[in-house]
Design an enzyme around this catalytic site. Structure first.
Site, PDB file in Angstrom:
ATOM      1  N   TYR A 140       0.821  -1.211   0.000  1.00 56.22           N
ATOM      2  CA  TYR A 140       0.000   0.000   0.000  1.00 56.22           C
ATOM      3  C   TYR A 140       0.862   1.271   0.000  1.00 56.22           C
ATOM      4  O   TYR A 140       0.369   2.353  -0.315  1.00 56.22           O
ATOM      5  CB  TYR A 140      -0.938   0.029   1.207  1.00 56.22           C
ATOM      6  N   LYS A 186       3.125 -15.551   1.858  1.00 54.65           N
ATOM      7  CA  LYS A 186       3.000 -16.323   0.627  1.00 54.65           C
ATOM      8  C   LYS A 186       4.433 -16.679   0.206  1.00 54.65           C
ATOM      9  O   LYS A 186       4.910 -16.307  -0.882  1.00 54.65           O
ATOM     10  CB  LYS A 186       2.256 -15.463  -0.408  1.00 54.65           C
ATOM     11  N   ASP A 218      -3.552 -18.046   1.315  1.00 58.63           N
ATOM     12  CA  ASP A 218      -4.721 -18.674   0.683  1.00 58.63           C
ATOM     13  C   ASP A 218      -5.276 -19.795   1.570  1.00 58.63           C
ATOM     14  O   ASP A 218      -6.493 -19.893   1.784  1.00 58.63           O
ATOM     15  CB  ASP A 218      -4.397 -19.177  -0.732  1.00 58.63           C
ATOM     16  N   ASP A 242      -5.407  -6.713   5.885  1.00 57.53           N
ATOM     17  CA  ASP A 242      -6.600  -5.969   5.495  1.00 57.53           C
ATOM     18  C   ASP A 242      -7.712  -6.957   5.134  1.00 57.53           C
ATOM     19  O   ASP A 242      -8.853  -6.862   5.603  1.00 57.53           O
ATOM     20  CB  ASP A 242      -6.230  -5.084   4.284  1.00 57.53           C
ATOM     21  N   ASP A 246     -10.989  -8.399   7.702  1.00 56.92           N
ATOM     22  CA  ASP A 246     -12.387  -8.241   7.295  1.00 56.92           C
ATOM     23  C   ASP A 246     -13.094  -9.588   7.266  1.00 56.92           C
ATOM     24  O   ASP A 246     -14.257  -9.697   7.649  1.00 56.92           O
ATOM     25  CB  ASP A 246     -12.485  -7.563   5.923  1.00 56.92           C
TER      26      ASP A 246
END
Ligand code: ATP
Length: 347
Positions: A140, A186, A218, A242, A246
């Site tokens: 980000y 990852k 994942d 993030d 959620d």
């Protein structure tokens, strides 16, 4: 004496922070804490009063405090102001100013409230996870970034100190909970993931009492739906955090239940996950649970009084069962619910 800067903000922000302050005042009585509360404009309220969402007086007040208790910001009234003075821009500036690099989001399914979760009760039972998300680095913020007619690009980059410091926050939190930490990346595809994993393993040497495991993001997304109760603390990068936070936020079944903390170098910030809910503002209907639990996190993480944080959590859990608010199918107003929490704290 602990100084708390209260930023009520907009919409239901003032109602839910008032409830949280009442609970902190009661907890201070019961547990012998000395607290002072100073109020500052923030968000839309500050745009109205001072023409900007994070005015200098608020900046100074926050810097001089031991902790920040924030309600919620924004709403349709301020949606059309220029981006530089938007309410959300104020929140980003506050986090940056105070160098708040770790965002802590607990999601807990309370005993007896499993039916609120979208998961089957037997899967939701006992869920109590804390997601620690890196907040100031990663893709980000990475440079270079840009877009042309033909392509667009962003950069995922983490330095060792950035991973090290957020990992320490996560290990510390895990050491005070069920002593299990899951690091998520990852590493099978990204160099940054491999680097993240290696750095977390180095930090683990300082926390021999905490069990560390690694998961690919994942797989983690699947595990959080199929067996979420198996996890305690989860630490991950900005973008993965993030998304996963959620995902985890829907497990308890209502937005009104979720607190958060942002920790770093400056004054720590505590705020509900929900927004300013303009549709129900000023009606005494808002569920103050998220704000009250944020105050509980404030006691644990900013005042170093985890037993006070735990007592606030228990008082809220009991009130949710006996006198819930309308969003949970109950009849209690914001004040009535808070009265029940206060009575439980006292009892
Ligand atoms: P933002 O973009 O600022 O996060 P949003 O509009 O996406 O805001 P919220 O403001 O959190 O989301 O509200 C979403 C819905 O949830 C609204 O209908 C609101 O009434 C409800 N809601 C949010 N928080 C609470 C609460 N504390 N108590 C009761 N209902 C709530």
């Amino acid at each position: 004496m602990h100084k708390i800067a209260v930023l009520p903000g907009d919409g239901i922000g003032p109602e839910v922070t008032a409830a949280a302050v009442r609970v902190l005042e009661e907890a201070a009585e019961v547990y012998g804490l000395e607290l002072s509360f100073d109020y500052f404009d923030f968000g839309g309220a500050a745009i109205d009063a001072a023409g900007e969402p994070y005015p200098e007086a608020t900046r100074q007040g926050v810097a001089a405090a031991d902790a920040i208790l924030l309600g919620a910001i924004g709403g349709p009234r301020w949606d059309n102001v220029p981006r530089e003075i938007r309410a959300e821009t104020g929140l980003l500036a506050l986090r940056k100013d105070q160098k708040l690099f770790a965002n802590l989001r607990p999601a807990r399914v309370l005993e007896g409230l499993e039916h609120l979760s979208p998961l089957k009760p037997e899967i939701a039972r006992g869920v109590d996870v804390l997601i620690v998300r890196e907040l100031t680095g990663g893709i980000y913020f990475g440079q270079p970034r840009g877009m042309s007619e033909a392509e667009a690009w962003n950069t995922l980059r983490y330095s060792k100190p950035e991973v090290d410091r957020v990992a320490r926050v996560a290990f510390e939190a895990a050491s005070k909970r069920r002593k299990k930490l899951t690091s998520v990346e990852k590493a099978n595809v990204l160099e940054v993931g491999e680097f993240w994993r290696r750095t977390v393993e180095e930090v683990a040497k300082d926390w021999p009492g905490v069990e560390l495991e690694h998961q690919y993001v994942d797989a983690m997304a699947m595990h959080l739906i199929t067996h979420p109760a198996d996890f305690d603390v989860i630490v991950t990068s900005n973008i993965f955090g993030d998304i996963l936070s959620d995902l985890a936020s829907v497990l308890p079944g209502s937005l009104g239940l979720l607190p958060s903390a942002s920790l770093g170098e400056g004054t720590p910030l505590f705020e509900p996950v929900h927004g300013s809910a303009p549709d129900i503002a000023g009606q005494g209907k808002a569920n103050p649970t998220a704000a009250i639990l944020s105050a509980g996190m404030l006691a644990t993480y900013a005042l170093g009084r985890p037993e006070v944080g735990a007592a606030i959590e228990q008082a809220v859990a009991a009130a949710l069962k006996t006198n819930p608010t309308a969003d949970l199918g109950g009849r209690a107003s914001t004040d009535e619910f808070t009265d029940t929490v206060l009575a439980n704290l006292n009892g």
